[in-house]
Design an enzyme around this catalytic site. Structure first.
Site, PDB file in Angstrom:
ATOM      1  N   CYS A 232     125.792 -43.133  67.553  1.00 13.49           N
ATOM      2  CA  CYS A 232     126.267 -44.322  66.826  1.00 13.49           C
ATOM      3  C   CYS A 232     127.721 -44.195  66.370  1.00 13.49           C
ATOM      4  O   CYS A 232     128.326 -45.192  65.981  1.00 13.49           O
ATOM      5  CB  CYS A 232     125.380 -44.583  65.615  1.00 13.49           C
ATOM      6  SG  CYS A 232     123.659 -44.824  66.056  1.00 13.49           S
TER       7      CYS A 232
ATOM      8  N   HIS B  42     129.008 -48.791  60.139  1.00 11.29           N
ATOM      9  CA  HIS B  42     127.886 -48.716  61.082  1.00 11.29           C
ATOM     10  C   HIS B  42     126.672 -49.374  60.413  1.00 11.29           C
ATOM     11  O   HIS B  42     126.413 -49.172  59.232  1.00 11.29           O
ATOM     12  CB  HIS B  42     127.601 -47.259  61.425  1.00 11.29           C
ATOM     13  CG  HIS B  42     126.383 -47.094  62.261  1.00 11.29           C
ATOM     14  ND1 HIS B  42     126.135 -47.886  63.358  1.00 11.29           N
ATOM     15  CD2 HIS B  42     125.319 -46.245  62.147  1.00 11.29           C
ATOM     16  CE1 HIS B  42     124.983 -47.522  63.895  1.00 11.29           C
ATOM     17  NE2 HIS B  42     124.468 -46.545  63.185  1.00 11.29           N
TER      18      HIS B  42
ATOM     19  N   ASN C 102     120.190 -52.050  64.148  1.00  7.39           N
ATOM     20  CA  ASN C 102     121.156 -50.996  64.459  1.00  7.39           C
ATOM     21  C   ASN C 102     121.442 -51.005  65.968  1.00  7.39           C
ATOM     22  O   ASN C 102     120.589 -50.634  66.765  1.00  7.39           O
ATOM     23  CB  ASN C 102     120.553 -49.655  64.015  1.00  7.39           C
ATOM     24  CG  ASN C 102     121.449 -48.471  64.314  1.00  7.39           C
ATOM     25  OD1 ASN C 102     122.431 -48.572  65.051  1.00  7.39           O
ATOM     26  ND2 ASN C 102     121.103 -47.323  63.762  1.00  7.39           N
TER      27      ASN C 102
HETATM   28  O1  UT7 Z   1     122.244 -44.698  63.415  1.00  8.93           O
HETATM   29  C1  UT7 Z   1     121.465 -43.713  62.808  1.00  8.93           C
HETATM   30  C2  UT7 Z   1     120.019 -44.045  63.032  1.00  8.93           C
HETATM   31  N1  UT7 Z   1     119.107 -43.835  61.982  1.00  8.93           N
HETATM   32  C3  UT7 Z   1     119.231 -44.155  60.676  1.00  8.93           C
HETATM   33  O2  UT7 Z   1     120.232 -44.544  60.191  1.00  8.93           O
HETATM   34  C4  UT7 Z   1     118.003 -43.972  59.823  1.00  8.93           C
HETATM   35  C5  UT7 Z   1     118.295 -43.529  58.409  1.00  8.93           C
HETATM   36  N2  UT7 Z   1     117.076 -43.572  57.641  1.00  8.93           N
HETATM   37  C6  UT7 Z   1     116.571 -44.713  57.139  1.00  8.93           C
HETATM   38  O3  UT7 Z   1     117.168 -45.750  57.277  1.00  8.93           O
HETATM   39  C7  UT7 Z   1     115.292 -44.644  56.342  1.00  8.93           C
HETATM   40  O4  UT7 Z   1     114.957 -43.298  56.104  1.00  8.93           O
HETATM   41  C8  UT7 Z   1     114.102 -45.362  57.072  1.00  8.93           C
HETATM   42  C9  UT7 Z   1     114.330 -46.863  57.059  1.00  8.93           C
HETATM   43  C10 UT7 Z   1     113.953 -44.855  58.482  1.00  8.93           C
HETATM   44  C11 UT7 Z   1     112.806 -45.069  56.307  1.00  8.93           C
HETATM   45  O5  UT7 Z   1     112.940 -45.510  54.973  1.00  8.93           O
HETATM   46  P1  UT7 Z   1     112.455 -44.566  53.784  1.00  8.93           P
HETATM   47  O6  UT7 Z   1     112.664 -45.293  52.542  1.00  8.93           O
HETATM   48  O7  UT7 Z   1     113.170 -43.243  53.940  1.00  8.93           O
HETATM   49  O8  UT7 Z   1     110.920 -44.447  54.075  1.00  8.93           O
HETATM   50  P2  UT7 Z   1     110.056 -43.133  54.318  1.00  8.93           P
HETATM   51  O9  UT7 Z   1     110.383 -42.546  55.649  1.00  8.93           O
HETATM   52  O10 UT7 Z   1     110.140 -42.275  53.112  1.00  8.93           O
HETATM   53  O11 UT7 Z   1     108.626 -43.751  54.386  1.00  8.93           O
HETATM   54  C12 UT7 Z   1     108.007 -44.299  53.206  1.00  8.93           C
HETATM   55  C13 UT7 Z   1     106.643 -44.803  53.624  1.00  8.93           C
HETATM   56  C14 UT7 Z   1     105.835 -43.789  54.432  1.00  8.93           C
HETATM   57  O12 UT7 Z   1     104.482 -43.934  54.079  1.00  8.93           O
HETATM   58  P3  UT7 Z   1     103.774 -42.869  53.087  1.00  8.93           P
HETATM   59  O13 UT7 Z   1     103.902 -41.550  53.787  1.00  8.93           O
HETATM   60  O14 UT7 Z   1     104.562 -42.949  51.823  1.00  8.93           O
HETATM   61  O15 UT7 Z   1     102.394 -43.395  52.999  1.00  8.93           O
HETATM   62  C15 UT7 Z   1     106.033 -44.247  55.852  1.00  8.93           C
HETATM   63  O16 UT7 Z   1     104.947 -43.884  56.687  1.00  8.93           O
HETATM   64  O17 UT7 Z   1     106.811 -45.953  54.472  1.00  8.93           O
HETATM   65  C16 UT7 Z   1     106.085 -45.746  55.678  1.00  8.93           C
HETATM   66  N3  UT7 Z   1     106.779 -46.433  56.774  1.00  8.93           N
HETATM   67  C17 UT7 Z   1     106.558 -47.712  57.043  1.00  8.93           C
HETATM   68  N4  UT7 Z   1     105.748 -48.628  56.506  1.00  8.93           N
HETATM   69  C18 UT7 Z   1     105.759 -49.862  57.024  1.00  8.93           C
HETATM   70  C19 UT7 Z   1     107.699 -45.935  57.599  1.00  8.93           C
HETATM   71  N5  UT7 Z   1     108.100 -46.889  58.454  1.00  8.93           N
HETATM   72  C20 UT7 Z   1     107.402 -48.004  58.136  1.00  8.93           C
HETATM   73  C21 UT7 Z   1     107.354 -49.309  58.633  1.00  8.93           C
HETATM   74  N6  UT7 Z   1     106.536 -50.204  58.054  1.00  8.93           N
HETATM   75  N7  UT7 Z   1     108.121 -49.687  59.669  1.00  8.93           N
END
Ligand code: UT7
Length: 335
Positions: free
Chosen positions: A115, A255, A285
């Site tokens: 990215c 980004h 993204n």
């Molecule tokens: O260009 C670079 C590419 N990548 C990025 O920039 C990604 C950077 N990271 C992020 O943007 C965030 O970490 C995410 C959006 C990917 C995730 O957000 P988060 O607030 O860090 O969520 P998390 O991974 O801590 O997940 C929280 C909960 C989890 O459930 P439990 O374990 O608390 O029960 C996940 O399983 O949310 C769950 N979860 C979802 N729920 C509904 C993860 N993805 C989803 C989803 N829908 N799509």
């Protein structure tokens, strides 16, 4: 030694027609519109048609940039395509664009910086101009990440979209254009954002396909923490290198990965949300395309004007990052 100024003389972008909404995704995996909007800011994304590869999106964006910059394809000296989703392992996507647009005298190569690719490619292209080797460089960020997504993985499939953005770099009025830049990498964190298979480490096989190793694997939390830290740090560092203070900064063109990452950078830079060129709600993204598409939209809708100071800042796989301070050098003819 006094060096010439290099700026953007033409820009264009392209996103595919097909829209994939959060509601559509909620029919495919266990997710919801509320979760995606609240945790990322994304509402929908564009998905390339089966017939379209990175070079097709790149070609559309390049043709618009040429038209916008009133530049003939035959006058382009170099084409750099930043992409993580090239049409093929080889030839380079940039060579396919060279053929498509008829840039007969141009050299062409791709850059693989995830990215951050557009920022790396702009700085690389500008250096060919500073050194006097080339006069006009076409830089394109084009990605079709929908082809690398595991559509069963809700952690990643809600984040990405397809698109391309292109700029023409050339000498501009003294004191305008690129004022400062910074590029960086931390290869020790490469495994937090990776497509494991398909290269020389893990060539394609029935096993790699069955175990979905051709899809994006990401430790979202690690990438998030890195992104917030590096966006804040590289944006403030590059501003200082440019000799500007926070009050002189007009726009952030970040980004587009997550609105919470962008908000953290805005807070550090003491900028209001309306000073950020944000389009992730519409496109998600788009990897290397996210910054040039956001820039194109902000210039075309009249927000960015000659003399405005902007920071373009990105982070991505590698891990890598890059930032540019640019003083907009064109007189825009807006209504
Ligand atoms: O260009 C670079 C590419 N990548 C990025 O920039 C990604 C950077 N990271 C992020 O943007 C965030 O970490 C995410 C959006 C990917 C995730 O957000 P988060 O607030 O860090 O969520 P998390 O991974 O801590 O997940 C929280 C909960 C989890 O459930 P439990 O374990 O608390 O029960 C996940 O399983 O949310 C769950 N979860 C979802 N729920 C509904 C993860 N993805 C989803 C989803 N829908 N799509």
């Amino acid at each position: 030694m006094e060096r010439i100024s290099v700026g953007i003389s033409g820009l264009g972008s392209y996103v595919p027609e097909k829209v994939l909404t959060n509601f559509d995704l909620s029919q495919m995996v266990d997710t919801s519109n509320e979760w995606i909007v609240e945790r990322t800011g994304i509402e929908q994304r564009r998905i390339a048609d089966k017939s379209q590869a990175a070079s097709d999106l790149a070609t559309e964006a390049a043709l618009k940039a040429l038209e916008d910059g009133k530049t003939k394809a035959e006058d382009i000296d170099l084409i750099i395509v930043a992409t993580a989703t090239p049409d093929h392992a080889f030839p380079a996507t940039a060579c396919l664009v060279q053929k498509n647009i008829g840039a007969t005298k141009a050299a062409a190569f791709d850059m693989s910086v995830g990215c951050s690719g557009f920022i790396y490619a702009v700085i690389t292209g500008a250096n060919f101009i500073y050194t006097g080797i080339y006069k006009k460089v076409l830089v394109i960020g084009s990605d079709v990440l929908s082809r690398l997504v595991n559509w069963d993985d809700r952690n990643t499939c809600v984040l990405f979209g397809d698109g391309a953005g292109a700029v023409i770099l050339e000498q501009c009025e003294d004191g305008f254009g690129i004022l400062a830049n910074e590029l960086g990498s931390d290869g020790s964190k490469g495994d937090v954002l990776i497509v494991p298979a398909g290269g020389s480490r893990l060539p394609s096989s029935i096993e790699t396909v069955d175990s979905k190793q051709h899809a994006i694997q990401m430790d979202g939390k690690e990438v998030f923490k890195f992104a917030v830290r590096i966006m804040e740090k590289s944006a403030t560092d590059v501003l200082e290198k440019a000799g500007l203070n926070l009050e002189e900064l007009d726009f952030l063109v970040p980004h587009q990965a997550n609105i919470r990452i962008i908000d953290a950078a805005l807070k550090k830079l003491k900028l209001d949300r309306d000073k950020a060129c944000v389009n992730l709600d519409k496109y998600g993204n788009m990897s290397a395309a996210s910054i040039p598409v956001a820039l194109d939209e902000a210039v075309k809708d009249g927000r960015i004007q000659k003399g405005d100071n902007l920071i373009m800042v990105a982070f991505g796989a590698g891990l890598t990052w890059g930032a540019i301070v640019l003083k907009w050098s064109r007189e825009e003819m807006n209504d």
